[in-house]
Design an enzyme around this catalytic site. Structure first.
Site, PDB file in Angstrom:
ATOM      1  N   ALA A  18       7.557   5.983   7.588  1.00  0.00           N
ATOM      2  CA  ALA A  18       6.804   5.620   7.792  1.00  0.00           C
ATOM      3  C   ALA A  18       6.239   5.939   6.357  1.00  0.00           C
ATOM      4  CB  ALA A  18       5.683   5.850   8.625  1.00  0.00           C
ATOM      5  N   LYS A  19       5.769   5.093   5.721  1.00  0.00           N
ATOM      6  CA  LYS A  19       5.336   5.290   4.088  1.00  0.00           C
ATOM      7  C   LYS A  19       3.920   7.340   4.118  1.00  0.00           C
ATOM      8  CE  LYS A  19       4.336   0.404   3.282  1.00  0.00           C
ATOM      9  NZ  LYS A  19       3.462  -0.116   2.573  1.00  0.00           N
ATOM     10  N   ARG A  20       3.046   7.019   5.495  1.00  0.00           N
ATOM     11  CA  ARG A  20       2.686   7.991   5.433  1.00  0.00           C
ATOM     12  C   ARG A  20       3.061   9.140   6.118  1.00  0.00           C
ATOM     13  NH1 ARG A  20       1.757   5.379  10.674  1.00  0.00           N
ATOM     14  NH2 ARG A  20       1.720   7.011  12.098  1.00  0.00           N
ATOM     15  N   ASN A  64       0.601  -0.957  -0.361  1.00  0.00           N
ATOM     16  CA  ASN A  64      -0.342  -0.147   0.087  1.00  0.00           C
ATOM     17  C   ASN A  64       1.477   1.471  -0.167  1.00  0.00           C
ATOM     18  OD1 ASN A  64       0.613  -0.035   2.709  1.00  0.00           O
ATOM     19  ND2 ASN A  64      -1.067  -0.714   3.209  1.00  0.00           N
TER      20      ASN A  64
END
Length: 276
Positions: A237-239, A11
């Site tokens: 983190a990706k976010r 994701n």
């Protein structure tokens, strides 16, 4: 034989934190003559992007890692459903229609795994016309299985007490299983003997240990490693837009050199290793 795994969700792209986690699992297995597995955790609905799984494979090869790939989570839905139905039939799960906003309005406090559900739907019939998750009745489960222990390789023997997390979701409203159920079943199916993951998941392990007891699954050892954090103390983190491995790879960076630096805990400027 030691069997470890790296289980990313497609994701978002992998970053240095993922690279470090994969290398810990890879090196622990290879140093002991064991097996290192790659499992794609792709049941996050439309957020799961198949093309990212291919990028993950390229990233791991760029770092010089060698692995065996096991079936992705999307191929295991029948097993998740069977386990959930078994737990439901035995009275360990209950339907919950509460939204996050409703749970917050009920005065729920934050626990190790987010908001601690106050058990509202356990004491009242859930509306059959609303989407429902399935939650684990932790108190009932613990009453039946008794005291549980587990072992973390760095931290030593632990007593499993999942009550701090409350009645966690086992089957989500929008997915065929929660992380707790899917990862626990998958690790057993794949023969994982040493579950390696970041310290941010240390508090989830008592829940997984309880599920193992309820479902009659083998009990592995765990190895919770430190987390790479930025200069503000937040884990990568990706976010948060942490630089991706794919960007580094495509820019011509030397993956083997990067891997060796990570092993030596020589991190890029602004990144450090935190133990908790």
């Amino acid at each position: 034989m030691i069997v470890t795994r790296f289980a990313p969700s497609p994701n978002g792209p992998l970053h240095l934190g993922h690279a470090y986690s994969a290398m810990v699992a890879h090196d622990l297995a290879k140093q002991a003559g064991g097996r290192f597995l790659l499992r794609i955790e792709d049941i996050d609905g439309p957020r799961s992007r198949p093309e990212l799984a291919d990028a993950f494979r390229r990233d791991l090869a760029w770092l010089g890692l060698e692995w065996e790939e096991v079936p992705a989570q999307s191929t295991r839905l029948a097993g998740y459903s069977a386990a959930a139905q078994d737990l439901l039939a035995r009275g360990y799960l209950y339907r919950c229609t509460c939204t996050r906003a409703e749970i917050e309005a009920q005065g729920a406090k934050m626990g190790s795994q987010g908001l601690v559900y106050p058990g509202t739907c356990k004491t009242r019939p859930a509306d059959p016309d609303r989407p429902a998750a399935l939650r684990l009745d932790v108190a009932r489960a613990l009453a039946d299985v008794g005291a549980l222990t587990w072992e973390d390789a760095p931290a030593g023997p632990q007593v499993a007490d999942p009550r701090e997390a409350g009645d966690v979701v086992i089957v989500r409203k929008d997915a065929p299983a929660s992380y707790h159920l899917a990862a626990t079943l998958d690790d057993a199916a794949d023969g994982v003997t040493l579950v390696t993951r970041g310290m941010d998941l240390f508090a989830a392990t008592p829940i997984h240990r309880l599920l193992q007891a309820l479902l009659g699954l083998p009990v592995p050892r765990w190895h919770h490693h430190g987390l790479l954090v930025d200069d503000s103390g937040h884990k990568l983190a990706k976010r948060r837009g942490s630089p991706s491995l794919a960007d580094r790879r495509e820019a011509g960076e030397d993956g083997l050199l990067l891997a060796e630096q990570l092993r030596l805990h020589s991190f890029p400027a602004g990144i450090s290793l935190a133990s908790a």
